[in-house]
Motif scaffolding. Structure first.
Motif, short mmCIF file in Angstrom:
data_model
loop_
_atom_site.label_atom_id
_atom_site.label_comp_id
_atom_site.label_asym_id
_atom_site.label_seq_id
_atom_site.Cartn_x
_atom_site.Cartn_y
_atom_site.Cartn_z
N THR A 81 48.16 34.50 36.17
CA THR A 81 48.00 35.87 36.63
C THR A 81 47.40 36.82 35.60
N THR A 82 46.97 36.30 34.48
CA THR A 82 46.30 37.13 33.48
C THR A 82 44.88 36.63 33.30
N ILE A 83 43.93 37.56 33.34
CA ILE A 83 42.54 37.21 33.09
C ILE A 83 42.05 38.04 31.92
N CYS A 84 41.52 37.36 30.90
CA CYS A 84 41.00 38.03 29.72
C CYS A 84 39.49 37.79 29.66
N CYS A 103 42.30 42.36 28.78
CA CYS A 103 42.98 41.51 29.76
C CYS A 103 43.45 42.36 30.93
N ASP A 104 43.32 41.81 32.12
CA ASP A 104 43.79 42.44 33.34
C ASP A 104 44.84 41.54 33.98
N GLN A 105 45.68 42.13 34.81
CA GLN A 105 46.69 41.40 35.55
C GLN A 105 46.14 41.11 36.95
N ILE A 106 46.07 39.84 37.32
CA ILE A 106 45.61 39.47 38.65
C ILE A 106 46.76 39.72 39.63
N ILE A 107 46.48 40.52 40.65
CA ILE A 107 47.47 40.79 41.69
C ILE A 107 47.32 39.77 42.81
N SER A 108 46.08 39.58 43.29
CA SER A 108 45.84 38.60 44.35
C SER A 108 44.35 38.27 44.43
N ASP A 112 38.31 37.22 50.71
CA ASP A 112 37.43 38.39 50.73
C ASP A 112 37.66 39.41 49.62
N GLU A 113 38.86 39.44 49.02
CA GLU A 113 39.17 40.46 48.03
C GLU A 113 39.85 39.89 46.80
N PHE A 114 39.52 40.48 45.66
CA PHE A 114 40.15 40.18 44.38
C PHE A 114 40.76 41.50 43.90
N VAL A 115 42.09 41.53 43.79
CA VAL A 115 42.80 42.73 43.38
C VAL A 115 43.38 42.48 41.99
N TYR A 116 43.12 43.42 41.07
CA TYR A 116 43.66 43.30 39.72
C TYR A 116 44.09 44.67 39.20
N GLN A 117 44.92 44.64 38.18
CA GLN A 117 45.40 45.86 37.54
C GLN A 117 44.90 45.89 36.11
N ASP A 118 44.27 47.00 35.73
CA ASP A 118 43.72 47.12 34.38
C ASP A 118 44.82 47.49 33.38
N VAL A 126 37.76 44.27 44.19
CA VAL A 126 36.35 43.89 44.30
C VAL A 126 36.23 42.96 45.50
N TYR A 127 35.03 42.91 46.07
CA TYR A 127 34.83 42.25 47.35
C TYR A 127 33.90 41.06 47.21
N ARG A 128 34.33 39.93 47.77
CA ARG A 128 33.50 38.72 47.70
C ARG A 128 32.19 38.95 48.44
N GLN A 129 31.10 38.51 47.80
CA GLN A 129 29.78 38.64 48.39
C GLN A 129 29.36 37.30 48.97
#
Length: 136
Positions: A81-84, A103-108, A112-118, A126-129
């Motif tokens: 759940t952590t992306i650096c 590093c951001d915390q991945i929420i889900s 279609d969607e990627f939700v993270y917390q800075d 952000v939205y899948r293209q």
């Protein structure tokens, strides 16, 4: 006896209370778009590649200034759940110099969607293209 000892298993099995599921790192791979209007228009793109590289490009909102950033990303944590991210090349070193890392915390991550917390605690979506689809 403490009543919560009996309620916790019930809540977990009933689905009323659940732990966060592990994030599948492969679900991040692909092209994502940043938007100010829930994905109706896109001002920036992030391409996450299977080899751990990321390429970002676009035009800053309310501006004509464009950008290009290359870097590496790593997903870690017990549940992934952590992306650096680390910047390796940038068109605006005065804003994001080479070597910048955060590093951001991945929420889900869904189809279609990627939700993270800075790091400041703000959530972003952000939205899948859909690459290769023609829109008319």
């Amino acid at each position: 006896m403490n009543l919560s000892i009996f309620l916790l298993p019930f809540l977990l099995t009933s689905g009323l209370l659940h732990a966060q599921d592990a994030i599948n790192p492969d679900s991040l791979i692909g092209l994502w778009g940043s938007s100010e209007d829930q994905g109706q228009s896109i001002w920036g793109y992030d391409q996450y590649n299977a080899d751990g590289t990321i390429i970002s490009w676009g035009t800053f909102p309310d501006s004509i200034a464009d950008f290009r950033i290359d870097g590496r990303y790593e997903i870690s944590g017990d549940l992934g759940t952590t992306i650096c991210l680390t910047i390796s090349r940038t068109s605006h070193p005065e804003i994001l110099p080479v070597g910048t890392q955060w590093c951001d915390q991945i929420i889900s991550i869904s189809e279609d969607e990627f939700v993270y917390q800075d790091p400041d605690g703000e959530q972003h979506v952000v939205y899948r293209q859909k690459v290769g689809e023609a829109y008319y």
